[in-house]
Design a protein around this motif. Sequence first.
Motif, PDB file in Angstrom:
ATOM      1  N   ASN A 199      12.437  14.283  14.341  1.00 58.77           N
ATOM      2  CA  ASN A 199      12.756  12.796  14.980  1.00 58.77           C
ATOM      3  C   ASN A 199      12.657  12.803  16.175  1.00 58.77           C
ATOM      4  O   ASN A 199      13.204  13.886  17.006  1.00 58.77           O
ATOM      5  N   CYS A 200      12.768  11.454  16.940  1.00 58.28           N
ATOM      6  CA  CYS A 200      12.870  11.435  18.349  1.00 58.28           C
ATOM      7  C   CYS A 200      14.331  12.012  19.043  1.00 58.28           C
ATOM      8  O   CYS A 200      13.930  12.710  19.901  1.00 58.28           O
ATOM      9  N   SER A 201      15.354  11.716  18.338  1.00 58.16           N
ATOM     10  CA  SER A 201      16.455  12.405  18.865  1.00 58.16           C
ATOM     11  C   SER A 201      16.783  13.876  18.861  1.00 58.16           C
ATOM     12  O   SER A 201      17.154  14.483  19.629  1.00 58.16           O
ATOM     13  N   ARG A 206      16.346  19.260  20.889  1.00 52.44           N
ATOM     14  CA  ARG A 206      15.350  20.772  21.240  1.00 52.44           C
ATOM     15  C   ARG A 206      14.988  20.657  22.641  1.00 52.44           C
ATOM     16  O   ARG A 206      14.972  21.793  23.299  1.00 52.44           O
ATOM     17  N   ILE A 207      14.279  19.764  23.216  1.00 55.08           N
ATOM     18  CA  ILE A 207      13.498  20.007  24.523  1.00 55.08           C
ATOM     19  C   ILE A 207      14.630  20.040  25.705  1.00 55.08           C
ATOM     20  O   ILE A 207      14.308  20.677  26.580  1.00 55.08           O
ATOM     21  N   VAL A 208      15.680  19.260  25.517  1.00 57.55           N
ATOM     22  CA  VAL A 208      16.921  19.687  26.531  1.00 57.55           C
ATOM     23  C   VAL A 208      17.466  21.165  26.652  1.00 57.55           C
ATOM     24  O   VAL A 208      17.666  21.551  27.377  1.00 57.55           O
ATOM     25  N   GLY A 209      17.738  21.226  25.173  1.00 59.65           N
ATOM     26  CA  GLY A 209      18.167  22.537  25.160  1.00 59.65           C
ATOM     27  C   GLY A 209      17.209  23.839  25.542  1.00 59.65           C
ATOM     28  O   GLY A 209      17.916  24.727  25.787  1.00 59.65           O
ATOM     29  N   ALA A 217      25.311  19.106  26.525  1.00 61.33           N
ATOM     30  CA  ALA A 217      24.542  18.296  27.219  1.00 61.33           C
ATOM     31  C   ALA A 217      23.389  17.854  26.373  1.00 61.33           C
ATOM     32  O   ALA A 217      22.735  16.775  26.296  1.00 61.33           O
ATOM     33  N   SER A 218      22.589  18.732  25.483  1.00 62.53           N
ATOM     34  CA  SER A 218      21.645  18.446  24.498  1.00 62.53           C
ATOM     35  C   SER A 218      22.163  17.523  23.635  1.00 62.53           C
ATOM     36  O   SER A 218      21.240  16.550  23.329  1.00 62.53           O
ATOM     37  N   ILE A 219      23.301  17.420  23.100  1.00 60.27           N
ATOM     38  CA  ILE A 219      23.927  16.420  22.157  1.00 60.27           C
ATOM     39  C   ILE A 219      23.833  15.262  22.747  1.00 60.27           C
ATOM     40  O   ILE A 219      23.472  14.077  22.320  1.00 60.27           O
ATOM     41  N   SER A 220      24.298  15.147  23.973  1.00 62.34           N
ATOM     42  CA  SER A 220      24.434  13.992  24.769  1.00 62.34           C
ATOM     43  C   SER A 220      23.098  13.334  24.741  1.00 62.34           C
ATOM     44  O   SER A 220      23.060  11.900  24.733  1.00 62.34           O
ATOM     45  N   ALA A 221      22.258  14.099  25.004  1.00 63.50           N
ATOM     46  CA  ALA A 221      21.084  13.446  25.435  1.00 63.50           C
ATOM     47  C   ALA A 221      20.301  12.999  24.054  1.00 63.50           C
ATOM     48  O   ALA A 221      19.859  11.926  23.978  1.00 63.50           O
ATOM     49  N   GLY A 222      20.609  13.643  22.800  1.00 61.69           N
ATOM     50  CA  GLY A 222      20.341  13.062  21.376  1.00 61.69           C
ATOM     51  C   GLY A 222      20.975  11.753  21.194  1.00 61.69           C
ATOM     52  O   GLY A 222      20.193  10.929  20.574  1.00 61.69           O
ATOM     53  N   GLY A 358      22.621  18.281  12.240  1.00 65.50           N
ATOM     54  CA  GLY A 358      20.971  18.351  12.363  1.00 65.50           C
ATOM     55  C   GLY A 358      20.836  18.989  13.588  1.00 65.50           C
ATOM     56  O   GLY A 358      20.136  19.812  13.807  1.00 65.50           O
ATOM     57  N   TRP A 359      21.195  18.088  14.625  1.00 64.11           N
ATOM     58  CA  TRP A 359      20.888  18.122  15.879  1.00 64.11           C
ATOM     59  C   TRP A 359      21.653  19.701  16.303  1.00 64.11           C
ATOM     60  O   TRP A 359      20.741  20.372  16.798  1.00 64.11           O
ATOM     61  N   ILE A 360      22.683  20.159  15.928  1.00 63.58           N
ATOM     62  CA  ILE A 360      23.211  21.333  16.238  1.00 63.58           C
ATOM     63  C   ILE A 360      22.319  22.608  15.554  1.00 63.58           C
ATOM     64  O   ILE A 360      21.896  23.669  16.110  1.00 63.58           O
ATOM     65  N   ALA A 361      21.984  22.192  14.321  1.00 65.74           N
ATOM     66  CA  ALA A 361      21.185  23.394  13.419  1.00 65.74           C
ATOM     67  C   ALA A 361      19.793  23.490  14.264  1.00 65.74           C
ATOM     68  O   ALA A 361      19.329  24.677  14.334  1.00 65.74           O
ATOM     69  N   GLN A 362      19.299  22.444  14.561  1.00 65.52           N
ATOM     70  CA  GLN A 362      17.712  22.429  15.282  1.00 65.52           C
ATOM     71  C   GLN A 362      17.992  23.235  16.604  1.00 65.52           C
ATOM     72  O   GLN A 362      17.188  23.838  17.017  1.00 65.52           O
ATOM     73  N   TRP A 363      18.945  22.748  17.117  1.00 62.87           N
ATOM     74  CA  TRP A 363      19.349  23.557  18.857  1.00 62.87           C
ATOM     75  C   TRP A 363      19.484  25.193  18.499  1.00 62.87           C
ATOM     76  O   TRP A 363      18.916  25.663  19.172  1.00 62.87           O
ATOM     77  N   ARG A 364      20.398  25.411  17.464  1.00 64.64           N
ATOM     78  CA  ARG A 364      20.561  26.771  17.365  1.00 64.64           C
ATOM     79  C   ARG A 364      19.276  27.519  16.929  1.00 64.64           C
ATOM     80  O   ARG A 364      19.155  28.602  17.448  1.00 64.64           O
TER      81      ARG A 364
END
Length: 394
Positions: A199-201, A206-209, A217-222, A358-364
Amino acid sequence: ESGAITLDPGYKNTGACESAITFLDGEEGILRYRGYSIEELAEKADFLEVAYLLIFGELPNASQLQKFNTDILDQSIVNEDMKTVLKGFPETAHPMGVLSSLTSALTAFNPKSVNVDSEEDMYRAIVKILAKFPVLAAWTLRKKNGQTLYNKDTNLGYVESLLKMMFQDDNPKRNYKQNKVVVNALDKLLILHADHEQNCSTSTVRIVGSSHAGLFASISAGVSALWGPLHGGANQAVIEMLEEIKADGGDTSKFIEKAKDKDDPFRLMGFGHRVYKNFDPRAKIIKKAADEVLGQLGVDDPILEIAKGLEKAALEDQYFIDRKLYPNVDFYSGIIYRAMGIPTEMFTVMFAVGRLPGWIAQWREMRLNKEPIGRPRQVYIGETKRSFKSIENR
Ligand code: SDX
């Protein structure tokens, strides 16, 4: 040159990555986290278990869950100086703007969290954000007086300590009384929001990370991407829309007509989805939970009936049928948050707390897969080559 590039605005038909985390089937209305159905997880798991499952790929056993919980509690104190950042915001600041700023500010107080080359460093950064994000979320509610309560009650669960931090009043003697109905309902809602593939966030995280900017910083962007009313901000917009319909006398057909009018920017908030073209499985569970929770809390909220009337009218309307528009995760969630006493402008913050694992899992996954930096191309439609004109000749 542009022949080599296929244009795909909104990435409607682009697969950005391979992922083993969440499976969606838009036609069948299927949602699974690491192979487990959302219906089973919402019924049988708790939010921290699901967070562990999404991030590490397996349901934790008792000792793994215990250690995860302890590691998180140990990190749940946020640096006092962060309050200076909090106090800098005006009363009117939207909680999502405060949350994205505070989340980014965490890097300033945890500079080493940017290096995640070892699994241990990555685990440490993940635990830190899981621990501190709910504190920051509670701060956005309490920014009025900057009073905050960290989760010092180590015998409270993740969701209970979030509720305590949000609702404990400033006199510690008046201890916030946990309401099992509220705890269970919030736990279920957070599970239902925990991940949703690209999804968008999540794509933003993922792209910031992918530039190897830090996790915070990646989570903040999400958080910023989720804020938009077309995405997570819809849960707040739904309640505002239902309130407007109620104030206008409850005539849903007028709003359905408005939503169909191409000249009118108004959209039926909480309706439609890029992937789900029959129904959003989460909306089904949340709609049922809304009846249960409001019943158990003894809350009789007229906008629940308005929501059901609006859903029925829209599902019978050819415009919505033709475009396969159904209620999505945001349509009923706000009604439950409201019954819990959560202010409307905090609804998207609750979505963010749910989506964090979910954001953490996808970034990892993106980092462990050593994915390349995200850098799409374009089809250029601007001016062809031209020479500079001095100002006298313009
Ligand atoms: C979330 O992606 C995810 O997984 C997101 C999410 C997650 O868990 O991360 O599920 C969470 O964000 C849920 C969606 C919350 N947003 C809303 O409820 C806002 C209202 N919904 C719409 O803005 C829209 O439906 C989207 C943004 C959800 C989806 O947009 P798309 O896929 O880009 O579809 P579109 O805008 O191209 O619409 C297709 C057609 C258009 O009509 P035509 O031009 O073909 O005639 O359907 C119409 C749209 O005008 N349409 C709507 C509508 N949604 C789409 N018309 C009226 N009301 C709506 N809600």
